[in-house]
Design an enzyme around this catalytic site. Structure first.
Site, PDB file in Angstrom:
ATOM      1  N   ARG A 175       0.854  -1.194   0.000  1.00 31.32           N
ATOM      2  CA  ARG A 175       0.000   0.000   0.000  1.00 31.32           C
ATOM      3  C   ARG A 175       0.889   1.243   0.000  1.00 31.32           C
ATOM      4  O   ARG A 175       1.824   1.342   0.781  1.00 31.32           O
ATOM      5  CB  ARG A 175      -0.922   0.016   1.220  1.00 31.32           C
ATOM      6  CG  ARG A 175      -1.877  -1.175   1.242  1.00 31.32           C
ATOM      7  CD  ARG A 175      -2.833  -1.143   2.406  1.00 31.32           C
ATOM      8  NE  ARG A 175      -3.600  -2.376   2.486  1.00 31.32           N
ATOM      9  CZ  ARG A 175      -4.459  -2.673   3.459  1.00 31.32           C
ATOM     10  NH1 ARG A 175      -4.655  -1.814   4.438  1.00 31.32           N
ATOM     11  NH2 ARG A 175      -5.107  -3.823   3.455  1.00 31.32           N
ATOM     12  N   ARG A 210       2.683   1.232  10.245  1.00 33.33           N
ATOM     13  CA  ARG A 210       2.140   1.608   8.925  1.00 33.33           C
ATOM     14  C   ARG A 210       3.258   1.531   7.890  1.00 33.33           C
ATOM     15  O   ARG A 210       4.110   2.415   7.807  1.00 33.33           O
ATOM     16  CB  ARG A 210       1.538   3.015   8.975  1.00 33.33           C
ATOM     17  CG  ARG A 210       0.615   3.334   7.814  1.00 33.33           C
ATOM     18  CD  ARG A 210      -0.026   4.698   7.989  1.00 33.33           C
ATOM     19  NE  ARG A 210      -0.918   4.723   9.128  1.00 33.33           N
ATOM     20  CZ  ARG A 210      -2.199   4.351   9.096  1.00 33.33           C
ATOM     21  NH1 ARG A 210      -2.721   3.911   7.972  1.00 33.33           N
ATOM     22  NH2 ARG A 210      -2.951   4.407  10.177  1.00 33.33           N
ATOM     23  N   GLU A 234      -5.514  -0.847  15.972  1.00 29.60           N
ATOM     24  CA  GLU A 234      -6.158  -1.801  15.056  1.00 29.60           C
ATOM     25  C   GLU A 234      -5.189  -2.888  14.598  1.00 29.60           C
ATOM     26  O   GLU A 234      -4.054  -2.617  14.222  1.00 29.60           O
ATOM     27  CB  GLU A 234      -6.694  -1.064  13.830  1.00 29.60           C
ATOM     28  CG  GLU A 234      -7.400  -1.976  12.833  1.00 29.60           C
ATOM     29  CD  GLU A 234      -7.645  -1.322  11.484  1.00 29.60           C
ATOM     30  OE1 GLU A 234      -7.781  -2.067  10.497  1.00 29.60           O
ATOM     31  OE2 GLU A 234      -7.690  -0.076  11.420  1.00 29.60           O
ATOM     32  N   SER A 290      -9.580  -6.038  10.738  1.00 33.39           N
ATOM     33  CA  SER A 290     -10.864  -5.464  10.359  1.00 33.39           C
ATOM     34  C   SER A 290     -11.654  -6.571   9.680  1.00 33.39           C
ATOM     35  O   SER A 290     -11.180  -7.168   8.702  1.00 33.39           O
ATOM     36  CB  SER A 290     -10.646  -4.284   9.411  1.00 33.39           C
ATOM     37  OG  SER A 290     -11.833  -3.547   9.251  1.00 33.39           O
ATOM     38  N   ARG A 319       1.853  -6.208  12.619  1.00 32.17           N
ATOM     39  CA  ARG A 319       1.297  -5.565  13.820  1.00 32.17           C
ATOM     40  C   ARG A 319       1.199  -6.559  14.977  1.00 32.17           C
ATOM     41  O   ARG A 319       1.326  -6.178  16.135  1.00 32.17           O
ATOM     42  CB  ARG A 319      -0.075  -4.957  13.502  1.00 32.17           C
ATOM     43  CG  ARG A 319       0.020  -3.759  12.573  1.00 32.17           C
ATOM     44  CD  ARG A 319      -1.259  -2.949  12.535  1.00 32.17           C
ATOM     45  NE  ARG A 319      -1.115  -1.794  11.647  1.00 32.17           N
ATOM     46  CZ  ARG A 319      -1.970  -0.776  11.585  1.00 32.17           C
ATOM     47  NH1 ARG A 319      -3.039  -0.771  12.369  1.00 32.17           N
ATOM     48  NH2 ARG A 319      -1.766   0.225  10.761  1.00 32.17           N
TER      49      ARG A 319
END
Length: 426
Positions: A264, A279, A351, A354, A393
């Site tokens: 990403r 990130r 987070e 999801s 993560r």
């Protein structure tokens, strides 16, 4: 995408529901385009009927020996007008389709209404954050202490937002992915898949990343061939396995899981989480996807979320589960649960997964269907996806939650078989 019939029959209701997501639907433009479409279509149909009648009269005039040149000229004129009408209709439909592709999914009635993440609702918590009796270090300091987490070399190789893992931390990262995959396959009933990391544009349009989020993707342009994109998540490749298919209802539910790198560009995340692995441009994820009958999708969402939670429970990582509000849900979702894991150095939950039910939104874009055994007719399936989990993560959470005063890291019990029995690293 949404059903175009729904827009035509309940446009204002759709606009009101989308407004709860913070999305302003251009009702006036859609109404104007629909009015144009109806006008042109009515005119074209009348013209076609008249042309057919004139064509028939040419044959009759021929039999009577009459001059058919005026009639032929009329038919040719009408053919030109019909051709122009088709071009006009195509242009109107293209604009309508473009608008449709940019409209997010409608939130389920059970989704809490809110503008942003402040409107999310905590559903439950599991575990208690550890109270350390020594100064807590973040994962960067813990990883760099022995040279096993190297951002400087990664920057030399690739620039910012990349990490180089070495030694026991690289092995721990691999162990986490293997543990997750094995759990989902052996206990949760998923079929493991190994998918391409590069996909064409239709696959990304099918799951909703294109056209809206192109700036977040890494694109490889190819002369004379279709462009390729690095997958932002295995959701794209896994969900598109059923694109264009009519699945036998006996095959449902279909449950896939894959461990892949994800890419990403983080175009909208400038300045956010620049330190460490939270990130990154490249990160690993174990992704779960389910393809189900429409009546079973909400039940499947609870199951899929529980599958992701089980990973955190077995790792002994404190977390909380949030029901996302209308203003914080992803583009394709009708309902989403986020899992947030405790990060000691930040003294808050972040987070890590999801889990979303997309209803028939992606299926309509992909034309993914099943044959209803009661009617015998094809119907759109429902699709779901969830991280089970984001590996990087999870590594961050393990490093920080299992740290010891001397900077060493205890290995969680469930990972020891994957670490050759190693109990502590560092």
């Amino acid at each position: 995408m949404l059903d175009s019939k729904l827009l035509r029959s309940n446009l204002q209701d759709v606009a009101d529901r989308l407004a709860s997501r913070g999305f302003a639907l251009d009702v006036a433009r859609i109404e104007a385009l629909e009015e144009q479409r109806k006008t042109v279509q009515t005119r074209t149909e009348a013209l076609q009927a008249e042309r057919n009648a004139r064509s028939k009269s040419i044959g009759q005039a021929k039999q009577r020996g009459e001059d058919i040149a005026p009639l032929m000229a009329d038919v040719e004129r009408m053919a030109g007008e019909l051709s122009a009408g088709k071009v006009e209709l195509d242009a109107i439909q293209t604009e309508l389709d473009s608008i449709l592709l940019g409209i997010p999914n409608l939130p389920h009635e059970s989704v809490p209404v809110g503008e942003d993440e402040d409107g999310n609702v905590e559903v439950r918590r599991w575990g208690t954050p550890t109270a350390f009796d020594f100064p807590v270090q973040d994962h960067v300091a813990l990883g760099e202490k022995f040279g096993w987490l190297d951002f400087e070399t990664a920057a030399k190789l690739s620039g910012a937002r990349f990490a180089l893992l070495r030694g026991p931390i690289a092995r721990l990262h691999r162990a986490l992915a293997q543990f997750m995959i094995n759990l989902h396959v052996t206990e949760h009933g998923y079929e493991e898949a190994y998918t391409p990391y590069l996909v064409q544009a239709p696959a990304l349009q099918g799951t909703g990343q294109l056209p809206k989020f192109e700036e977040d993707l890494f694109k490889i342009a190819r002369e004379g061939e279709a462009d390729l994109y690095l997958i932002p998540t295995a959701e794209v490749s896994l969900t598109n396995i059923v694109a264009g298919e009519i699945v036998d209802s006996k095959q449902l539910p279909i449950k896939f899981v894959a461990h892949t790198p994800c890419f990403r560009s983080e175009a909208g995340a400038s300045g956010r989480d620049t330190r460490g692995m939270i990130r990154q441009h490249q990160f690993d994820k174990v992704e779960m996807v389910q393809i189900v009958e429409p009546s079973k999708s909400m039940e499947a969402l609870e199951s899929l979320t529980a599958n992701a939670e089980k990973v955190l429970q077995l790792l002994g990582l404190p977390y909380r589960t949030l029901a996302l509000c209308t203003g914080d849900m992803g583009f394709s979702a009708v309902k989403t649960y986020d899992l947030e894991v405790w990060i000691p150095s930040q003294d808050k939950y972040r987070e890590i997964s999801s889990c979303s039910n997309c209803g028939d939104f992606q299926a309509r874009r992909m034309q993914a269907r099943f044959r209803n055994p009661e009617t015998g007719k094809p119907e759109l399936v429902h699709t779901l996806n969830g991280s089970g989990l984001a590996v990087g993560r999870t590594l961050v959470a393990v490093l920080e939650n299992y740290q010891q005063a001397d900077g060493s890291i205890r290995v969680p019990d469930v990972l020891k078989p994957y670490m050759g029995g190693l109990e502590v690293i560092g």
